[in-house]
Write a protein that holds these residues in place. Structure first.
Motif, PDB file in Angstrom:
ATOM      1  N   SER A  60     -14.590 -44.229 -10.616  1.00 32.32           N
ATOM      2  CA  SER A  60     -15.755 -44.684  -9.867  1.00 32.32           C
ATOM      3  C   SER A  60     -16.905 -43.678 -10.003  1.00 32.32           C
ATOM      4  CB  SER A  60     -15.396 -44.846  -8.384  1.00 32.32           C
ATOM      5  OG  SER A  60     -16.555 -45.074  -7.623  1.00 32.32           O
ATOM      6  N   THR A  61     -18.106 -44.198  -9.984  1.00 29.17           N
ATOM      7  CA  THR A  61     -19.286 -43.323 -10.031  1.00 29.17           C
ATOM      8  C   THR A  61     -19.831 -43.054  -8.628  1.00 29.17           C
ATOM      9  OG1 THR A  61     -20.715 -45.263 -10.343  1.00 29.17           O
ATOM     10  CG2 THR A  61     -19.935 -44.127 -12.326  1.00 29.17           C
ATOM     11  N   LYS A  62     -19.082 -43.481  -7.624  1.00 22.73           N
ATOM     12  CA  LYS A  62     -19.526 -43.260  -6.256  1.00 22.73           C
ATOM     13  C   LYS A  62     -19.571 -41.765  -5.941  1.00 22.73           C
ATOM     14  CE  LYS A  62     -18.251 -44.220  -1.455  1.00 22.73           C
ATOM     15  NZ  LYS A  62     -17.256 -44.853  -0.551  1.00 22.73           N
ATOM     16  N   LYS A  63     -20.608 -41.356  -5.269  1.00 22.16           N
ATOM     17  CA  LYS A  63     -20.733 -39.955  -4.879  1.00 22.16           C
ATOM     18  C   LYS A  63     -19.609 -39.612  -3.909  1.00 22.16           C
ATOM     19  CE  LYS A  63     -24.273 -36.609  -3.676  1.00 22.16           C
ATOM     20  NZ  LYS A  63     -25.712 -36.410  -3.375  1.00 22.16           N
ATOM     21  N   ILE A  64     -18.828 -38.570  -4.242  1.00 21.68           N
ATOM     22  CA  ILE A  64     -17.603 -38.318  -3.500  1.00 21.68           C
ATOM     23  C   ILE A  64     -17.813 -37.574  -2.182  1.00 21.68           C
ATOM     24  CG2 ILE A  64     -16.168 -38.382  -5.562  1.00 21.68           C
ATOM     25  CD1 ILE A  64     -16.226 -35.408  -5.701  1.00 21.68           C
ATOM     26  N   LYS A  65     -18.946 -36.925  -2.013  1.00 25.02           N
ATOM     27  CA  LYS A  65     -19.239 -36.249  -0.743  1.00 25.02           C
ATOM     28  C   LYS A  65     -20.741 -36.060  -0.636  1.00 25.02           C
ATOM     29  CE  LYS A  65     -18.617 -31.561  -2.569  1.00 25.02           C
ATOM     30  NZ  LYS A  65     -17.864 -30.289  -2.464  1.00 25.02           N
ATOM     31  N   ARG A  66     -21.188 -35.749   0.550  1.00 25.77           N
ATOM     32  CA  ARG A  66     -22.624 -35.550   0.711  1.00 25.77           C
ATOM     33  C   ARG A  66     -23.054 -34.284  -0.016  1.00 25.77           C
ATOM     34  NH1 ARG A  66     -23.468 -33.475   6.921  1.00 25.77           N
ATOM     35  NH2 ARG A  66     -21.712 -32.006   6.983  1.00 25.77           N
ATOM     36  N   GLN A  67     -24.323 -34.245  -0.339  1.00 24.68           N
ATOM     37  CA  GLN A  67     -24.808 -33.182  -1.204  1.00 24.68           C
ATOM     38  C   GLN A  67     -24.863 -31.832  -0.492  1.00 24.68           C
ATOM     39  OE1 GLN A  67     -27.847 -34.225  -3.983  1.00 24.68           O
ATOM     40  NE2 GLN A  67     -28.996 -32.367  -3.601  1.00 24.68           N
ATOM     41  N   GLY A  69     -24.268 -29.357   3.205  1.00 28.04           N
ATOM     42  CA  GLY A  69     -23.597 -29.193   4.490  1.00 28.04           C
ATOM     43  C   GLY A  69     -22.087 -29.118   4.407  1.00 28.04           C
ATOM     44  N   THR A  70     -21.522 -29.155   3.202  1.00 31.65           N
ATOM     45  CA  THR A  70     -20.058 -29.112   3.087  1.00 31.65           C
ATOM     46  C   THR A  70     -19.539 -27.707   2.825  1.00 31.65           C
ATOM     47  OG1 THR A  70     -20.140 -29.558   0.708  1.00 31.65           O
ATOM     48  CG2 THR A  70     -20.044 -31.472   2.170  1.00 31.65           C
ATOM     49  N   GLY A  71     -20.424 -26.797   2.513  1.00 30.36           N
ATOM     50  CA  GLY A  71     -20.000 -25.437   2.220  1.00 30.36           C
ATOM     51  C   GLY A  71     -19.525 -25.252   0.781  1.00 30.36           C
ATOM     52  N   GLY A  72     -19.618 -26.294  -0.027  1.00 29.88           N
ATOM     53  CA  GLY A  72     -19.188 -26.195  -1.425  1.00 29.88           C
ATOM     54  C   GLY A  72     -20.299 -26.620  -2.374  1.00 29.88           C
ATOM     55  N   ALA A  73     -20.015 -26.579  -3.648  1.00 34.48           N
ATOM     56  CA  ALA A  73     -21.011 -26.962  -4.641  1.00 34.48           C
ATOM     57  C   ALA A  73     -21.236 -28.465  -4.621  1.00 34.48           C
ATOM     58  CB  ALA A  73     -20.551 -26.520  -6.027  1.00 34.48           C
ATOM     59  N   ARG A  74     -22.361 -28.875  -5.149  1.00 32.15           N
ATOM     60  CA  ARG A  74     -22.677 -30.299  -5.227  1.00 32.15           C
ATOM     61  C   ARG A  74     -21.734 -30.969  -6.234  1.00 32.15           C
ATOM     62  NH1 ARG A  74     -29.276 -29.745  -5.799  1.00 32.15           N
ATOM     63  NH2 ARG A  74     -29.619 -28.601  -3.859  1.00 32.15           N
ATOM     64  N   VAL A  82     -15.362 -30.838 -14.031  1.00 33.10           N
ATOM     65  CA  VAL A  82     -14.777 -29.808 -13.174  1.00 33.10           C
ATOM     66  C   VAL A  82     -13.589 -30.327 -12.365  1.00 33.10           C
ATOM     67  CG1 VAL A  82     -16.991 -28.616 -12.985  1.00 33.10           C
ATOM     68  CG2 VAL A  82     -16.338 -30.272 -11.227  1.00 33.10           C
ATOM     69  N   PHE A  83     -13.382 -31.658 -12.342  1.00 34.02           N
ATOM     70  CA  PHE A  83     -12.268 -32.238 -11.606  1.00 34.02           C
ATOM     71  C   PHE A  83     -11.137 -32.626 -12.557  1.00 34.02           C
ATOM     72  CE2 PHE A  83     -15.903 -33.475  -8.792  1.00 34.02           C
ATOM     73  CZ  PHE A  83     -15.562 -32.634  -7.739  1.00 34.02           C
ATOM     74  N   VAL A  84      -9.909 -32.561 -12.034  1.00 33.16           N
ATOM     75  CA  VAL A  84      -8.747 -32.996 -12.817  1.00 33.16           C
ATOM     76  C   VAL A  84      -8.895 -34.480 -13.150  1.00 33.16           C
ATOM     77  CG1 VAL A  84      -6.266 -33.335 -12.801  1.00 33.16           C
ATOM     78  CG2 VAL A  84      -7.241 -31.270 -11.783  1.00 33.16           C
ATOM     79  N   GLY A  85      -8.756 -34.811 -14.415  1.00 31.00           N
ATOM     80  CA  GLY A  85      -8.898 -36.203 -14.836  1.00 31.00           C
ATOM     81  C   GLY A  85     -10.313 -36.569 -15.223  1.00 31.00           C
ATOM     82  N   GLY A  86     -11.231 -35.628 -15.044  1.00 31.30           N
ATOM     83  CA  GLY A  86     -12.612 -35.896 -15.423  1.00 31.30           C
ATOM     84  C   GLY A  86     -12.805 -35.844 -16.937  1.00 31.30           C
ATOM     85  N   GLY A  87     -13.996 -36.198 -17.365  1.00 26.34           N
ATOM     86  CA  GLY A  87     -14.288 -36.196 -18.795  1.00 26.34           C
ATOM     87  C   GLY A  87     -14.311 -34.789 -19.365  1.00 26.34           C
ATOM     88  N   ARG A  88     -13.997 -34.669 -20.649  1.00 23.03           N
ATOM     89  CA  ARG A  88     -13.980 -33.368 -21.310  1.00 23.03           C
ATOM     90  C   ARG A  88     -15.357 -33.051 -21.881  1.00 23.03           C
ATOM     91  NH1 ARG A  88      -9.789 -31.404 -26.066  1.00 23.03           N
ATOM     92  NH2 ARG A  88     -10.815 -29.426 -26.520  1.00 23.03           N
ATOM     93  N   VAL A  89     -15.744 -31.788 -21.759  1.00 20.00           N
ATOM     94  CA  VAL A  89     -17.041 -31.363 -22.285  1.00 20.00           C
ATOM     95  C   VAL A  89     -16.913 -31.064 -23.777  1.00 20.00           C
ATOM     96  CG1 VAL A  89     -18.894 -29.672 -22.104  1.00 20.00           C
ATOM     97  CG2 VAL A  89     -17.649 -30.384 -20.062  1.00 20.00           C
ATOM     98  N   PHE A  90     -17.752 -31.684 -24.577  1.00 20.96           N
ATOM     99  CA  PHE A  90     -17.768 -31.473 -26.033  1.00 20.96           C
ATOM    100  C   PHE A  90     -16.368 -31.612 -26.646  1.00 20.96           C
ATOM    101  CE2 PHE A  90     -21.273 -28.550 -24.528  1.00 20.96           C
ATOM    102  CZ  PHE A  90     -22.288 -29.457 -24.796  1.00 20.96           C
ATOM    103  N   GLY A  91     -15.667 -32.671 -26.262  1.00 20.50           N
ATOM    104  CA  GLY A  91     -14.332 -32.909 -26.811  1.00 20.50           C
ATOM    105  C   GLY A  91     -14.380 -33.320 -28.270  1.00 20.50           C
TER     106      GLY A  91
END
Length: 211
Positions: A60-67, A69-74, A82-91
């Protein structure tokens, strides 16, 4: 160079052949041999390796959390690398590894290896032969008669012979090719090159191009 023609029993047949000096007696050129081997190995690569990139991951392309106020990166999408199962960079992507190599270079490379083999006395000429039926035992008998049981051998025939080819197929260190399909890689890997008497003229014709 003059060689005695051997029969399939490993004995001299009484005939002799002269290896043409323009093919079996030149000064080997190591650089063109390297180029031809590199070209051969490049052609063996299928180039079908592939990894999914961000646009190809079926998430899904749905935004997984708000941009904020979460204390983490966007994080905009679970497709992100950066997520497990995400697309590979320059594969890796499918590609062709072939490159252009002039015919004269290929011819010179084959001549160079044949000349080197001739200097090492690693070439034998056999009478033209065939087997009545494909049997591994028949080809093993030929190698045993030539005292080549444990050696890497390359047999060059004047044309395709199913019985001889199938008889050699299960022998790990034995390879059978026709005169019009010889390549530098096989010639280098063989400890002993076996050429039938009828294949010599074809090799001479194929490698007669000026280099």
């Amino acid at each position: 160079m003059e060689l005695s023609v051997l029969n399939i029993e490993g004995k001299e047949s009484g005939k002799k052949v002269t290896l043409p000096a323009e093919i079996f007696g030149i000064e080997p050129n190591e650089h063109v041999v390297y180029l031809d081997v590199k070209h051969y190995l490049a052609n063996q690569r299928q180039g079908t390796h592939k990894a999914k990139e961000r646009a190809e991951v079926n998430y899904s392309t749905k935004k997984i959390k708000r941009q904020k106020g979460t204390g983490g990166a966007r994080a905009g999408s679970i497709k992100s690398p950066v997520f497990v199962g995400g697309g590979r960079v320059f594969g890796p992507r499918p590609r062709d590894y072939d490159f252009k190599l002039n015919k004269k270079i290929k011819v010179l490379a084959r001549k160079s290896v044949l000349s080197a083999r001739a200097k090492e006395n690693a070439i034998s000429v056999l009478e033209a032969f065939t087997f009545q039926q494909p049997k591994t035992k028949s080809y093993l008998g030929l190698l045993q008669a030539l005292s080549l049981n444990n050696s890497k051998t390359l047999l060059i025939l004047d044309g395709h012979d199913s019985n001889v080819y199938l008889s050699s197929r299960n022998i790990p260190k034995a390879k059978v090719v026709t005169a019009d399909s010889i390549n530098t890689y096989d010639l280098i890997n063989a400890e002993r090159v076996l050429i039938t008497e009828t294949a010599l003229p074809k090799i001479e014709t194929l490698l007669s191009a000026k280099s």
